[in-house]
Design a protein around this motif. Structure first.
Motif, PDB file in Angstrom:
ATOM      1  N   GLU A  45       4.360  -7.281   1.871  1.00 14.08           N
ATOM      2  CA  GLU A  45       5.724  -7.970   1.736  1.00 14.08           C
ATOM      3  C   GLU A  45       6.670  -7.581   2.691  1.00 14.08           C
ATOM      4  O   GLU A  45       7.733  -8.220   2.686  1.00 14.08           O
ATOM      5  CB  GLU A  45       6.158  -7.817   0.252  1.00 14.08           C
ATOM      6  N   TYR A  46       6.089  -6.429   3.482  1.00 12.75           N
ATOM      7  CA  TYR A  46       7.407  -6.070   4.284  1.00 12.75           C
ATOM      8  C   TYR A  46       7.200  -6.067   5.848  1.00 12.75           C
ATOM      9  O   TYR A  46       5.951  -6.058   6.167  1.00 12.75           O
ATOM     10  CB  TYR A  46       7.692  -4.420   3.795  1.00 12.75           C
ATOM     11  N   GLY A  47       8.070  -6.456   6.543  1.00 12.60           N
ATOM     12  CA  GLY A  47       8.077  -6.466   8.190  1.00 12.60           C
ATOM     13  C   GLY A  47       8.271  -4.999   8.693  1.00 12.60           C
ATOM     14  O   GLY A  47       7.784  -5.173   9.813  1.00 12.60           O
ATOM     15  N   ILE A  48       8.859  -4.105   8.065  1.00 12.00           N
ATOM     16  CA  ILE A  48       8.684  -2.665   8.658  1.00 12.00           C
ATOM     17  C   ILE A  48       8.965  -1.673   7.834  1.00 12.00           C
ATOM     18  O   ILE A  48       9.665  -2.199   6.756  1.00 12.00           O
ATOM     19  CB  ILE A  48       9.936  -2.731   9.639  1.00 12.00           C
ATOM     20  N   LEU A  49       8.406  -0.571   7.994  1.00 11.53           N
ATOM     21  CA  LEU A  49       8.608   0.648   6.961  1.00 11.53           C
ATOM     22  C   LEU A  49       9.500   1.770   7.575  1.00 11.53           C
ATOM     23  O   LEU A  49       9.215   2.199   8.764  1.00 11.53           O
ATOM     24  CB  LEU A  49       7.387   1.188   6.561  1.00 11.53           C
ATOM     25  N   VAL A  50      10.482   1.901   6.912  1.00  7.31           N
ATOM     26  CA  VAL A  50      11.194   3.487   7.572  1.00  7.31           C
ATOM     27  C   VAL A  50      10.784   4.460   6.299  1.00  7.31           C
ATOM     28  O   VAL A  50      11.103   4.285   5.101  1.00  7.31           O
ATOM     29  CB  VAL A  50      12.886   2.938   7.157  1.00  7.31           C
ATOM     30  N   LEU A  51      10.271   5.558   7.022  1.00  4.54           N
ATOM     31  CA  LEU A  51       9.469   6.536   6.027  1.00  4.54           C
ATOM     32  C   LEU A  51      10.210   7.970   6.300  1.00  4.54           C
ATOM     33  O   LEU A  51      10.072   8.307   7.350  1.00  4.54           O
ATOM     34  CB  LEU A  51       8.012   6.436   6.302  1.00  4.54           C
ATOM     35  N   ASP A  52      10.733   8.663   5.188  1.00  5.20           N
ATOM     36  CA  ASP A  52      11.338   9.864   5.661  1.00  5.20           C
ATOM     37  C   ASP A  52      10.141  10.938   5.353  1.00  5.20           C
ATOM     38  O   ASP A  52       8.933  10.715   4.721  1.00  5.20           O
ATOM     39  CB  ASP A  52      12.174  10.187   4.438  1.00  5.20           C
ATOM     40  N   VAL A  53      10.192  12.028   6.538  1.00  2.00           N
ATOM     41  CA  VAL A  53       9.163  13.206   6.492  1.00  2.00           C
ATOM     42  C   VAL A  53       9.072  13.866   5.334  1.00  2.00           C
ATOM     43  O   VAL A  53       8.090  14.006   4.502  1.00  2.00           O
ATOM     44  CB  VAL A  53       9.141  13.545   7.742  1.00  2.00           C
TER      45      VAL A  53
END
Length: 230
Positions: A45-53
């Motif tokens: 459902e998403y175009g991009i993921l922003v992921l915290d380490v």
């Protein structure tokens, strides 16, 4: 409208970034843990993921490992601790497209997101320009974002594809790291930035060695990289 998934256990930061992204024209969803993040990221459902380490429980590195085991194409932007080169390199090796050191400004985050999306959501070229690119045993279809090496499909992340496309378009000549960063990452090369090197190391591993024991992607010390025509 691109849907952005933000995975970060800092609830206040997640709310602030979500509001900023929505003001910038994105549809944003924030989730506070890695397990939920993996499930949502794989939903399609998403175009991009922003992921915290740095997250308790399932951290960003392990979450990325699980995502990339099933989806190589979803663009991923990592949020890393400032100065922590280990997390950055491991994230890039696992298939992250880029990283932003924390604390970061919302404006910088949006700029990085747009830079990635520009390369992954380009409209298909016209029929006249849709012929595949070839260099030796490699064939690349830009509009399909598909690569074959020695007749077999080559699985690449979006950034790996971008870098390889730039090198193949200029096969036989040296391309500087600055050119690669501008054309493939959509941003200027930052000082001490090893993203290009890590991504190219991953591509070399996937390509393997030629019959003469050399990689088809050669490092030209002090100048850049070159895709060698056979």
């Amino acid at each position: 409208m691109t849907r952005v998934l933000l995975v970060d256990d800092d609830l206040e930061l997640g709310e602030m970034l979500t509001e900023y992204l929505e003001r910038e024209g994105f549809e944003a969803t924030a989730v506070p843990d890695g397990e939920t993040g993996v499930h949502q990221a794989l939903s399609g459902e998403y175009g991009i993921l922003v992921l915290d380490v740095m997250m308790p429980g399932l951290n960003g590195i392990e979450a990325l490992r699980r995502i990339r085991a099933q989806d190589r194409r979803l663009p991923v932007l990592m949020l890393t601790a400032r100065g922590d080169d280990v997390d950055r390199i491991v994230g890039l090796e696992l298939g992250a497209d880029d990283y932003v050191p924390k604390p970061c400004s919302p404006r910088e985050l949006v700029a990085r997101i747009r830079a990635i999306l520009r390369r992954t959501q380009m409209p298909a070229p016209s029929t006249a320009s849709s012929a595949p690119l070839t260099a030796g045993a490699l064939t690349l279809w830009s509009e399909r974002r598909h690569v074959e090496w020695r007749g077999q499909p080559l699985e690449l992340t979006s950034t790996e594809f971008n870098l390889l496309e730039v090198l193949v378009r200029h096969a036989g000549r040296v391309v500087s790291k600055q050119e690669l960063s501008q054309q493939a990452l959509g941003r200027p090369l930052a000082r001490y930035d090893r993203s290009i090197d890590v991504h190219l190391s991953s591509i070399r591993h996937k390509l393997g060695l030629d019959d003469d024991g050399r990689s088809p992607i050669q490092t030209v010390r002090g100048l850049g990289y070159q895709f060698v025509r056979e």
